[in-house]
Design a protein around this motif. Structure first.
Motif, PDB file in Angstrom:
ATOM      1  N   GLN A  90      81.843  20.182  37.415  1.00 25.58           N
ATOM      2  CA  GLN A  90      82.405  21.527  37.439  1.00 25.58           C
ATOM      3  C   GLN A  90      82.563  22.033  38.872  1.00 25.58           C
ATOM      4  O   GLN A  90      83.508  22.795  39.172  1.00 25.58           O
ATOM      5  N   ALA A  91      81.667  21.627  39.768  1.00 27.54           N
ATOM      6  CA  ALA A  91      81.850  21.937  41.188  1.00 27.54           C
ATOM      7  C   ALA A  91      83.104  21.245  41.716  1.00 27.54           C
ATOM      8  O   ALA A  91      83.885  21.828  42.486  1.00 27.54           O
ATOM      9  N   GLN A  92      83.312  20.005  41.286  1.00 28.33           N
ATOM     10  CA  GLN A  92      84.518  19.281  41.696  1.00 28.33           C
ATOM     11  C   GLN A  92      85.774  19.958  41.154  1.00 28.33           C
ATOM     12  O   GLN A  92      86.777  20.091  41.865  1.00 28.33           O
ATOM     13  N   LEU A  93      85.709  20.400  39.898  1.00 28.04           N
ATOM     14  CA  LEU A  93      86.836  21.132  39.326  1.00 28.04           C
ATOM     15  C   LEU A  93      87.120  22.401  40.118  1.00 28.04           C
ATOM     16  O   LEU A  93      88.288  22.745  40.373  1.00 28.04           O
ATOM     17  N   ALA A  94      86.072  23.104  40.507  1.00 26.26           N
ATOM     18  CA  ALA A  94      86.246  24.333  41.286  1.00 26.26           C
ATOM     19  C   ALA A  94      86.951  24.042  42.599  1.00 26.26           C
ATOM     20  O   ALA A  94      87.771  24.849  43.067  1.00 26.26           O
ATOM     21  N   TRP A  95      86.667  22.880  43.209  1.00 23.61           N
ATOM     22  CA  TRP A  95      87.360  22.523  44.451  1.00 23.61           C
ATOM     23  C   TRP A  95      88.852  22.322  44.194  1.00 23.61           C
ATOM     24  O   TRP A  95      89.687  22.811  44.967  1.00 23.61           O
ATOM     25  N   TYR A  96      89.194  21.622  43.131  1.00 20.15           N
ATOM     26  CA  TYR A  96      90.617  21.459  42.810  1.00 20.15           C
ATOM     27  C   TYR A  96      91.284  22.819  42.617  1.00 20.15           C
ATOM     28  O   TYR A  96      92.406  23.055  43.090  1.00 20.15           O
ATOM     29  N   ARG A  97      90.605  23.717  41.937  1.00 20.77           N
ATOM     30  CA  ARG A  97      91.170  25.055  41.723  1.00 20.77           C
ATOM     31  C   ARG A  97      91.366  25.791  43.057  1.00 20.77           C
ATOM     32  O   ARG A  97      92.352  26.533  43.230  1.00 20.77           O
ATOM     33  N   GLU A  98      90.437  25.613  43.996  1.00 20.09           N
ATOM     34  CA  GLU A  98      90.600  26.241  45.307  1.00 20.09           C
ATOM     35  C   GLU A  98      91.797  25.666  46.053  1.00 20.09           C
ATOM     36  O   GLU A  98      92.516  26.393  46.748  1.00 20.09           O
ATOM     37  N   MET A  99      92.020  24.353  45.916  1.00 13.92           N
ATOM     38  CA  MET A  99      93.196  23.745  46.549  1.00 13.92           C
ATOM     39  C   MET A  99      94.488  24.269  45.923  1.00 13.92           C
ATOM     40  O   MET A  99      95.495  24.463  46.613  1.00 13.92           O
ATOM     41  N   GLU A 100      94.438  24.534  44.615  1.00 10.71           N
ATOM     42  CA  GLU A 100      95.602  25.125  43.964  1.00 10.71           C
ATOM     43  C   GLU A 100      95.844  26.541  44.502  1.00 10.71           C
ATOM     44  O   GLU A 100      96.991  26.933  44.754  1.00 10.71           O
ATOM     45  N   ALA A 101      94.767  27.314  44.674  1.00  9.29           N
ATOM     46  CA  ALA A 101      94.896  28.682  45.169  1.00  9.29           C
ATOM     47  C   ALA A 101      95.512  28.716  46.562  1.00  9.29           C
ATOM     48  O   ALA A 101      96.229  29.665  46.912  1.00  9.29           O
TER      49      ALA A 101
END
Length: 360
Positions: A90-101
């Motif tokens: 889930q931390a890794q998923l959060a990083w992908y979401r930050e890259m999307e942002a």
């Protein structure tokens, strides 16, 4: 003009979170920041970052979540409970979401998103350096799925491919350097994957598990990062019989650029790619072998696994960054591959697979 590349296996979030790499930075800056670090063997030797992906026109990748569970009998780095492993994914998923942002990446989850993204990368009015890297989310090893209900949660946030195992013993299936069949829980997991039309990644399965998976799973199957056992005699590689089974299922096999998977002489943390003269062209030997079995070039692609717990110290010496994947154009031309074949290998085979899997 550079050809679009699809890379079917990159551990981007693992590098961002566990290696603490800011992948939005240029590669030279990432290496500079790690120049005095020695906690990992590949410090200062990374080959992947988002600017380098764009430089190499690697516009679409299969990006992983990866967090293993460690049973008491197995010592390599992993988490002590499935819940901890899930939390890391889930931390890794959060990083992908930050890259999307930030506009650095965009998640691709269906055929409409795929076609929109391909149209963006085909638009020559906008520089590649300004385009987001598309990513399809894959789970490498199922250990972090606390129970099968967690797969539904993961599918909801965009997970589209799953490999049951990784290295060593696993909760759903044992993996590389082990033997044995897929566990009952793994068979049940595959049933849910089939309901959700998810892609099963055959990579890292045992020989027994591979046969079992192909017999049991009716959905789409690929081998995201695999080379040929006839060339590198290692259980991690695919036998000719396994390759034939994958071909019969319409699978694509991604060639990986870890030197030990390319040349039998290479020994991790001991050998030197320069000394052994291991070049990008060595991967074409593996591709050639698969093409001979298939009778065409429609079942091979790139699944580089670059920076998958290794860097330039364990990569072909004529590759400094992932942007050098473009060199395969000239290498393949020199080996007699047609322009259409090269298009298929760079992106077309993976795209055909995805369109067939997602347009059902």
């Amino acid at each position: 003009m550079k050809r679009l590349i699809v890379d079917a296996h990159l551990d981007l979030a693992m590098n961002a979170m566990e290696w603490n790499r800011d992948l939005s930075l240029p590669l030279a800056e990432i290496r500079r920041r790690e120049s005095n670090m020695d906690d990992k063997p590949d410090r200062g030797k990374g080959t992947v970052c988002l600017p380098a992906l764009r430089e190499g026109k690697v516009g679409l990748v299969v990006a992983t979540q990866l967090a293993r569970f460690r049973p008491a009998s197995y010592t390599p780095t992993a988490w002590n409970s499935p819940q901890q492993a899930w939390a890391m994914t889930q931390a890794q998923l959060a990083w992908y979401r930050e890259m999307e942002a930030l506009g650095e990446m965009v998640q691709i989850t269906d055929s409409a998103g795929l076609e929109n993204h391909l149209a963006l990368w085909a638009d020559e009015s906008k520089a590649d350096s300004e385009k987001p890297v598309g990513y399809i989310l894959s789970l490498e090893g199922g250990d972090s799925l606390v129970d099968i209900d967690y797969l539904y949660r993961a599918h909801d946030y965009g997970l589209r491919a799953v490999g049951l195992s990784h290295f060593g013993p696993g909760r759903y299936a044992d993996g590389t350097k082990t033997s044995g069949r897929i566990h009952q829980q793994g068979l049940e997991l595959m049933k849910v994957m089939g309901e959700l039309n998810m892609i099963l990644d055959a990579t890292h399965l045992t020989d027994e598990g591979f046969d079992q998976a192909l017999d049991a799973y009716d959905g789409p199957i690929w081998a995201s990062h695999h080379n040929v056992r006839a060339i590198v005699s290692n259980q991690r590689q695919l036998t000719d019989e396994q390759i034939k089974k994958l071909i019969s299922r319409g699978a694509v096999i991604g060639g990986m650029l870890d030197c030990w998977a390319m040349d039998i002489r290479f020994i991790d943390t001991v050998s030197d790619p320069w000394q052994l003269d291991i070049r990008l062209e060595h991967l074409v030997d593996h591709w050639d072998h698969i093409c001979q079995l298939a009778g065409n070039a429609e079942h091979i692609g790139i699944g580089s696994d670059l920076d998958g717990i290794f860097g330039t110290e364990q990569s072909p010496w004529d590759m400094d960054s992932i942007a050098d994947l473009q060199k395969f154009e000239y290498i393949l031309q020199g080996r007699g591959y047609s322009e259409q074949d090269i298009d298929h290998i760079f992106s077309g085979n993976w795209l055909r697979f995805l369109r067939q899997a997602w347009n059902k």
